[in-house]
Design a protein around this motif. Sequence first.
Motif, PDB file in Angstrom:
ATOM      1  N   MET A   1      55.813  48.951  56.411  1.00 25.50           N
ATOM      2  CA  MET A   1      54.621  49.639  55.910  1.00 25.50           C
ATOM      3  C   MET A   1      53.385  48.939  56.455  1.00 25.50           C
ATOM      4  SD  MET A   1      53.623  50.210  51.904  1.00 25.50           S
ATOM      5  CE  MET A   1      52.235  51.253  51.496  1.00 25.50           C
ATOM      6  N   GLY A   2      52.500  49.687  57.098  1.00 30.72           N
ATOM      7  CA  GLY A   2      51.316  49.089  57.698  1.00 30.72           C
ATOM      8  C   GLY A   2      50.190  48.976  56.690  1.00 30.72           C
ATOM      9  N   VAL A   3      50.089  47.823  56.050  1.00 33.60           N
ATOM     10  CA  VAL A   3      49.062  47.602  55.027  1.00 33.60           C
ATOM     11  C   VAL A   3      48.206  46.428  55.474  1.00 33.60           C
ATOM     12  CG1 VAL A   3      48.636  47.027  52.612  1.00 33.60           C
ATOM     13  CG2 VAL A   3      50.610  48.425  53.210  1.00 33.60           C
ATOM     14  N   ALA A   4      46.883  46.617  55.468  1.00 35.05           N
ATOM     15  CA  ALA A   4      45.972  45.532  55.842  1.00 35.05           C
ATOM     16  C   ALA A   4      45.825  44.584  54.656  1.00 35.05           C
ATOM     17  CB  ALA A   4      44.621  46.090  56.252  1.00 35.05           C
ATOM     18  N   ILE A   5      46.247  43.324  54.855  1.00 33.53           N
ATOM     19  CA  ILE A   5      46.225  42.318  53.785  1.00 33.53           C
ATOM     20  C   ILE A   5      45.435  41.110  54.276  1.00 33.53           C
ATOM     21  CG2 ILE A   5      47.661  40.729  52.427  1.00 33.53           C
ATOM     22  CD1 ILE A   5      49.912  42.849  52.659  1.00 33.53           C
ATOM     23  N   ARG A   6      44.630  40.537  53.390  1.00 33.50           N
ATOM     24  CA  ARG A   6      43.876  39.333  53.751  1.00 33.50           C
ATOM     25  C   ARG A   6      43.852  38.385  52.570  1.00 33.50           C
ATOM     26  NH1 ARG A   6      38.971  39.418  51.198  1.00 33.50           N
ATOM     27  NH2 ARG A   6      38.166  41.447  50.544  1.00 33.50           N
ATOM     28  N   ALA A   7      43.469  37.146  52.837  1.00 33.26           N
ATOM     29  CA  ALA A   7      43.276  36.169  51.766  1.00 33.26           C
ATOM     30  C   ALA A   7      41.936  36.455  51.095  1.00 33.26           C
ATOM     31  CB  ALA A   7      43.300  34.755  52.330  1.00 33.26           C
ATOM     32  N   ALA A   8      41.930  36.504  49.780  1.00 28.00           N
ATOM     33  CA  ALA A   8      40.709  36.772  49.025  1.00 28.00           C
ATOM     34  C   ALA A   8      39.835  35.523  48.972  1.00 28.00           C
ATOM     35  CB  ALA A   8      41.054  37.226  47.606  1.00 28.00           C
ATOM     36  N   GLY A   9      38.549  35.742  48.764  1.00 27.29           N
ATOM     37  CA  GLY A   9      37.602  34.641  48.649  1.00 27.29           C
ATOM     38  C   GLY A   9      36.713  34.799  47.430  1.00 27.29           C
ATOM     39  N   GLU A  10      35.763  33.900  47.293  1.00 25.29           N
ATOM     40  CA  GLU A  10      34.878  33.880  46.131  1.00 25.29           C
ATOM     41  C   GLU A  10      34.170  35.218  45.909  1.00 25.29           C
ATOM     42  OE1 GLU A  10      34.145  31.787  43.657  1.00 25.29           O
ATOM     43  OE2 GLU A  10      35.731  30.443  44.304  1.00 25.29           O
ATOM     44  N   GLY A  11      33.793  35.878  46.977  1.00 28.37           N
ATOM     45  CA  GLY A  11      33.069  37.141  46.846  1.00 28.37           C
ATOM     46  C   GLY A  11      33.911  38.278  46.290  1.00 28.37           C
ATOM     47  N   ASP A  12      35.212  38.053  46.156  1.00 23.32           N
ATOM     48  CA  ASP A  12      36.116  39.101  45.670  1.00 23.32           C
ATOM     49  C   ASP A  12      36.429  38.987  44.182  1.00 23.32           C
ATOM     50  OD1 ASP A  12      36.492  40.169  48.313  1.00 23.32           O
ATOM     51  OD2 ASP A  12      37.831  38.476  48.730  1.00 23.32           O
ATOM     52  N   ARG A  13      35.869  38.005  43.509  1.00 23.50           N
ATOM     53  CA  ARG A  13      36.225  37.723  42.115  1.00 23.50           C
ATOM     54  C   ARG A  13      36.195  38.962  41.218  1.00 23.50           C
ATOM     55  NH1 ARG A  13      35.876  32.643  39.386  1.00 23.50           N
ATOM     56  NH2 ARG A  13      35.648  30.914  40.835  1.00 23.50           N
ATOM     57  N   GLU A  14      35.064  39.664  41.198  1.00 26.03           N
ATOM     58  CA  GLU A  14      34.909  40.784  40.268  1.00 26.03           C
ATOM     59  C   GLU A  14      35.887  41.904  40.573  1.00 26.03           C
ATOM     60  OE1 GLU A  14      30.942  42.212  39.601  1.00 26.03           O
ATOM     61  OE2 GLU A  14      30.157  40.169  39.413  1.00 26.03           O
ATOM     62  N   ALA A  15      36.043  42.229  41.844  1.00 27.88           N
ATOM     63  CA  ALA A  15      36.953  43.318  42.224  1.00 27.88           C
ATOM     64  C   ALA A  15      38.400  42.953  41.896  1.00 27.88           C
ATOM     65  CB  ALA A  15      36.806  43.629  43.717  1.00 27.88           C
ATOM     66  N   LEU A  16      38.777  41.699  42.087  1.00 23.28           N
ATOM     67  CA  LEU A  16      40.137  41.262  41.746  1.00 23.28           C
ATOM     68  C   LEU A  16      40.376  41.332  40.243  1.00 23.28           C
ATOM     69  CD1 LEU A  16      40.368  38.161  44.101  1.00 23.28           C
ATOM     70  CD2 LEU A  16      41.782  40.230  44.292  1.00 23.28           C
ATOM     71  N   ALA A  17      39.416  40.867  39.464  1.00 25.01           N
ATOM     72  CA  ALA A  17      39.554  40.902  38.000  1.00 25.01           C
ATOM     73  C   ALA A  17      39.668  42.341  37.514  1.00 25.01           C
ATOM     74  CB  ALA A  17      38.376  40.192  37.335  1.00 25.01           C
ATOM     75  N   ARG A  18      38.904  43.253  38.107  1.00 27.15           N
ATOM     76  CA  ARG A  18      38.991  44.676  37.735  1.00 27.15           C
ATOM     77  C   ARG A  18      40.369  45.242  38.047  1.00 27.15           C
ATOM     78  NH1 ARG A  18      33.807  45.240  39.617  1.00 27.15           N
ATOM     79  NH2 ARG A  18      34.546  45.966  41.640  1.00 27.15           N
ATOM     80  N   LEU A  19      40.887  44.911  39.247  1.00 24.34           N
ATOM     81  CA  LEU A  19      42.213  45.398  39.645  1.00 24.34           C
ATOM     82  C   LEU A  19      43.287  44.882  38.685  1.00 24.34           C
ATOM     83  CD1 LEU A  19      44.384  46.617  41.499  1.00 24.34           C
ATOM     84  CD2 LEU A  19      44.098  44.616  43.004  1.00 24.34           C
ATOM     85  N   LEU A  20      43.256  43.596  38.366  1.00 29.32           N
ATOM     86  CA  LEU A  20      44.243  43.027  37.452  1.00 29.32           C
ATOM     87  C   LEU A  20      44.135  43.655  36.064  1.00 29.32           C
ATOM     88  CD1 LEU A  20      43.942  39.296  38.510  1.00 29.32           C
ATOM     89  CD2 LEU A  20      46.016  40.676  38.713  1.00 29.32           C
ATOM     90  N   ASP A  21      42.914  43.838  35.599  1.00 30.19           N
ATOM     91  CA  ASP A  21      42.715  44.439  34.277  1.00 30.19           C
ATOM     92  C   ASP A  21      43.296  45.850  34.242  1.00 30.19           C
ATOM     93  OD1 ASP A  21      41.647  44.758  31.626  1.00 30.19           O
ATOM     94  OD2 ASP A  21      40.041  45.948  32.524  1.00 30.19           O
ATOM     95  N   GLU A  22      42.983  46.626  35.249  1.00 29.68           N
ATOM     96  CA  GLU A  22      43.466  48.008  35.320  1.00 29.68           C
ATOM     97  C   GLU A  22      44.999  48.050  35.389  1.00 29.68           C
ATOM     98  OE1 GLU A  22      42.918  51.345  38.670  1.00 29.68           O
ATOM     99  OE2 GLU A  22      41.068  50.284  38.181  1.00 29.68           O
ATOM    100  N   ALA A  23      45.575  47.195  36.204  1.00 32.57           N
ATOM    101  CA  ALA A  23      47.026  47.219  36.423  1.00 32.57           C
ATOM    102  C   ALA A  23      47.810  46.728  35.210  1.00 32.57           C
ATOM    103  CB  ALA A  23      47.377  46.379  37.652  1.00 32.57           C
ATOM    104  N   PHE A  24      47.213  45.833  34.406  1.00 31.86           N
ATOM    105  CA  PHE A  24      47.963  45.215  33.309  1.00 31.86           C
ATOM    106  C   PHE A  24      47.550  45.681  31.914  1.00 31.86           C
ATOM    107  CE2 PHE A  24      49.145  42.384  36.719  1.00 31.86           C
ATOM    108  CZ  PHE A  24      50.471  42.086  36.418  1.00 31.86           C
ATOM    109  N   GLN A  25      46.611  46.605  31.816  1.00 35.55           N
ATOM    110  CA  GLN A  25      46.194  47.081  30.482  1.00 35.55           C
ATOM    111  C   GLN A  25      47.376  47.582  29.664  1.00 35.55           C
ATOM    112  OE1 GLN A  25      43.655  47.669  28.219  1.00 35.55           O
ATOM    113  NE2 GLN A  25      42.274  46.315  29.332  1.00 35.55           N
ATOM    114  N   ASP A  26      48.328  48.268  30.313  1.00 38.27           N
ATOM    115  CA  ASP A  26      49.469  48.846  29.589  1.00 38.27           C
ATOM    116  C   ASP A  26      50.753  48.038  29.757  1.00 38.27           C
ATOM    117  OD1 ASP A  26      47.901  50.993  28.668  1.00 38.27           O
ATOM    118  OD2 ASP A  26      48.167  52.051  30.568  1.00 38.27           O
TER     119      ASP A  26
END
Length: 200
Positions: A1-26
């Motif tokens: 599967m061709g998925v673009a993946i990179r190492a996250a950095g400090e500037g990604d904090r809010e977007a990562l927290a939102r993704l985790l919150d959304e994925a784990f709410q249920d």
Amino acid sequence: MGVAIRAAGEGDREALARLLDEAFQDDPVSGWVFPGEEHRRVAHPRLMAAFVGIVLAEGRIDVTEDFSACALWLPMPAEGPEPDGAEDDSAVQLREAVDPDNERVEQIGRLTGEVHPEGRAHEYLWMIAVAPGHQGQGLGTAIMQPVLDRCDREGLPAYLEASSARSRALYERLGFTFMGRTVDLPDGPHMWPMWREPQG
């Protein structure tokens, strides 16, 4: 599967927290830690943000370019996750920072810490998240693969706790095996500690 993946950095904090919150709410474990829906909506994002901060400081977060999936990895030394007593302190500090009146924030850290394997250095998959609209498309496998490939090259095992039967099945396909003892949350769901020996 061709998925673009990179190492996250400090500037990604809010977007990562939102993704985790959304994925784990249920998620069953999130539901146990924060049993009230209203309270979970408020406190759960704070816990996910704290996790992002810890792993950005001490480990590695891989993320897809579109923020549809991420994986949080911590390198673990052979002597175990924390020096004696430090894990308890960390759990207390996390509770105080996230949800001071909720002992379950602290309790889950203690319970998973008790079963965390010691004796061999390994990579710990703390969390993996796939946005609800993107699940079932192979992103979970894709986001884990870079670290698992490195583990195989370097002869390093990997460890995780599956929080549902569905995630356990995914991890088994990737070479993880159940270690034989569940983490039983009081009056709540089970978690399955799983270990993966390097492959190939």
